[in-house]
Design an enzyme around this catalytic site. Structure first.
Site, PDB file in Angstrom:
ATOM      1  N   LYS A 213       7.260  86.991  21.955  1.00  0.00           N
ATOM      2  CA  LYS A 213       8.476  87.676  21.512  1.00  0.00           C
ATOM      3  C   LYS A 213       8.484  89.032  22.198  1.00  0.00           C
ATOM      4  CE  LYS A 213      10.843  88.656  17.251  1.00  0.00           C
ATOM      5  NZ  LYS A 213      10.681  88.437  15.800  1.00  0.00           N
ATOM      6  N   LYS A 267      11.142  84.078  23.310  1.00  0.00           N
ATOM      7  CA  LYS A 267      12.292  84.803  22.766  1.00  0.00           C
ATOM      8  C   LYS A 267      12.354  86.191  23.355  1.00  0.00           C
ATOM      9  CE  LYS A 267      13.787  86.449  18.249  1.00  0.00           C
ATOM     10  NZ  LYS A 267      13.461  86.449  16.828  1.00  0.00           N
TER      11      LYS A 267
HETATM   12  C1  PBG Z   1      12.299  89.566  13.632  1.00  0.00           C
HETATM   13  C2  PBG Z   1      13.381  88.746  14.234  1.00  0.00           C
HETATM   14  C3  PBG Z   1      14.163  89.123  15.333  1.00  0.00           C
HETATM   15  C4  PBG Z   1      15.094  88.105  15.529  1.00  0.00           C
HETATM   16  C5  PBG Z   1      14.838  87.106  14.599  1.00  0.00           C
HETATM   17  N1  PBG Z   1      13.770  87.516  13.790  1.00  0.00           N
HETATM   18  C6  PBG Z   1      14.025  90.265  16.253  1.00  0.00           C
HETATM   19  C7  PBG Z   1      14.100  91.634  15.729  1.00  0.00           C
HETATM   20  O1  PBG Z   1      14.933  91.983  14.917  1.00  0.00           O
HETATM   21  O2  PBG Z   1      13.290  92.409  16.190  1.00  0.00           O
HETATM   22  C8  PBG Z   1      16.158  88.144  16.574  1.00  0.00           C
HETATM   23  C9  PBG Z   1      17.077  86.990  16.620  1.00  0.00           C
HETATM   24  C10 PBG Z   1      18.313  87.247  17.401  1.00  0.00           C
HETATM   25  O3  PBG Z   1      18.517  88.323  18.002  1.00  0.00           O
HETATM   26  O4  PBG Z   1      19.142  86.333  17.435  1.00  0.00           O
HETATM   27  N2  PBG Z   1      11.431  88.900  12.806  1.00  0.00           N
END
Ligand code: PBG
Length: 343
Positions: A213, A267
């Site tokens: 991530k 991601k």
């Molecule tokens: C954090 C989380 C994020 C997303 C899903 N869970 C990233 C964040 O806020 O740092 C992002 C998903 C998206 O942008 O569609 N647990």
């Protein structure tokens, strides 16, 4: 102005002399032959639909930065899960917008068996047992500062966060989650979640690791959807990956695989197709991309302006993930792609 002072040189050779008679366009000549040689195919089985949920009834909150995406109350989420199942979408991923009054410094509400994510999981699995439910095991919807970890003296503390995420995973599994997806990038989280699930009797609940991530600008609209954008102080660079680092992404993933991840995810998606390919080749695990909110919104915004054909761009982006080696894609486009595939 560029004035041409010399005669323009044209090749002395014919095209056949240049190519040795190889004409790569032959197979692209007709629709039937293009279909015949198509290498990558997208089916509804490739789709995972991330949905946003909120308390209340009959709610479909529009999200200004994500046109055509809505935040559902539980009753509506159940109806949408039915629709998704009918379309053949294999699984949903659930993201809660938790009442601000329930958020605190440590995200303690994640440990409430009746919190929003657990209630919606239960409701969906009860009404639509045939659809897979993936829960996000992360603190950010529950913390008053929007971080994915427990914040103490300006530091995201790793080990306490891991313990809390592992405990929360057990509650999510108890609520009916088929797959738990720890997404906070803390060290040791996959092994801890596996241990916790196993000792609670949830050996069959799988772990989808947000293995890589990245610390990305593309999460902006999501943070609005779950109500953390106004809360988040600073950034997530001490736990998410540097977008510049591919070797580190491999090390992160290797660790998650050793600790027991059943599947891995990259991601965001489109800016990281190289990472997807490398991880698929290296680990041969079920590999997923999360086409995140900002990626969705870019396509929607350009389409709304008439700058691109949104539908074609959507489908092309799906194919790019498959070509890069994905077994599936988490995407807000999921129901639209499914409908289009259905014809
Ligand atoms: C954090 C989380 C994020 C997303 C899903 N869970 C990233 C964040 O806020 O740092 C992002 C998903 C998206 O942008 O569609 N647990």
């Amino acid at each position: 102005m560029n004035k041409i002072t010399r005669p323009v040189a044209t090749s002395a050779r014919t095209v056949d002399e240049i190519t040795g008679g190889r004409r790569l366009r032959r197979m692209r000549r007709a629709d039937w032959s293009r279909r015949m040689v198509q290498e990558t195919r997208l089916t509804v089985d490739d789709l995972i639909w991330p949905i946003f949920v909120v308390d209340g009834e009959r709610r479909r909150d529009p999200l200004p930065s994500m046109p055509r995406v809505e935040r559902f109350s539980i009753d509506v989420a159940v109806k949408e899960a039915e629709r998704a199942a009918k379309l053949g979408i294999p699984a949903l991923a659930i993201f809660p917008n938790v009442d601000i009054a329930l958020r605190d410094q440590t995200g303690s509400h994640i440990l409430d068996p009746d919190n929003l994510i657990n209630r919606v999981t239960r409701a969906i699995k009860e009404a639509v047992p045939e659809i897979g439910v993936i829960t996000d095991a992360a603190l950010d919807p529950f913390t008053s500062h929007g971080h994915d970890g427990i914040l103490r003296d300006g530091i995201i503390v790793n080990d306490e966060t891991v313990a809390q995420v592992a405990a929360a995973s057990v509650l999510q599994a108890a609520a009916g989650a088929d797959i738990v997806a720890p997404s906070d990038m803390m060290d040791g989280r996959i092994g801890a979640v596996r241990d916790a699930l196993d000792s609670a009797g949830f050996q069959d609940v799988a772990i989808m690791s947000y293995a890589t991530k990245f610390s990305s600008a593309f999460y902006g609209p999501y943070r609005e959807a779950i109500g953390t954008s106004g809360l988040l102080k600073g950034d997530k660079k001490t736990y998410y990956l540097d977008p510049a680092n591919a070797a580190e992404a491999i090390r992160e993933t290797e660790q998650d695989v050793i600790e027991g991840a059943d599947m891995i995810m990259v991601k965001p998606g489109m800016p990281y197709l190289d990472i997807i390919r490398q991880l698929k080749d290296e680990f041969a695990l079920p590999t997923f991309a999360y086409q995140v909110s900002g990626e969705y919104s870019m396509i929607e915004a350009a389409a709304a302006n008439g700058w691109i054909d949104g539908e074609r761009a959507m489908m092309e982006s799906m194919l790019s993930f498959k070509r890069a080696g994905c077994d599936g894609i988490l995407t807000y486009f999921a129901p639209r792609v499914a409908e289009l595939l259905k014809g």
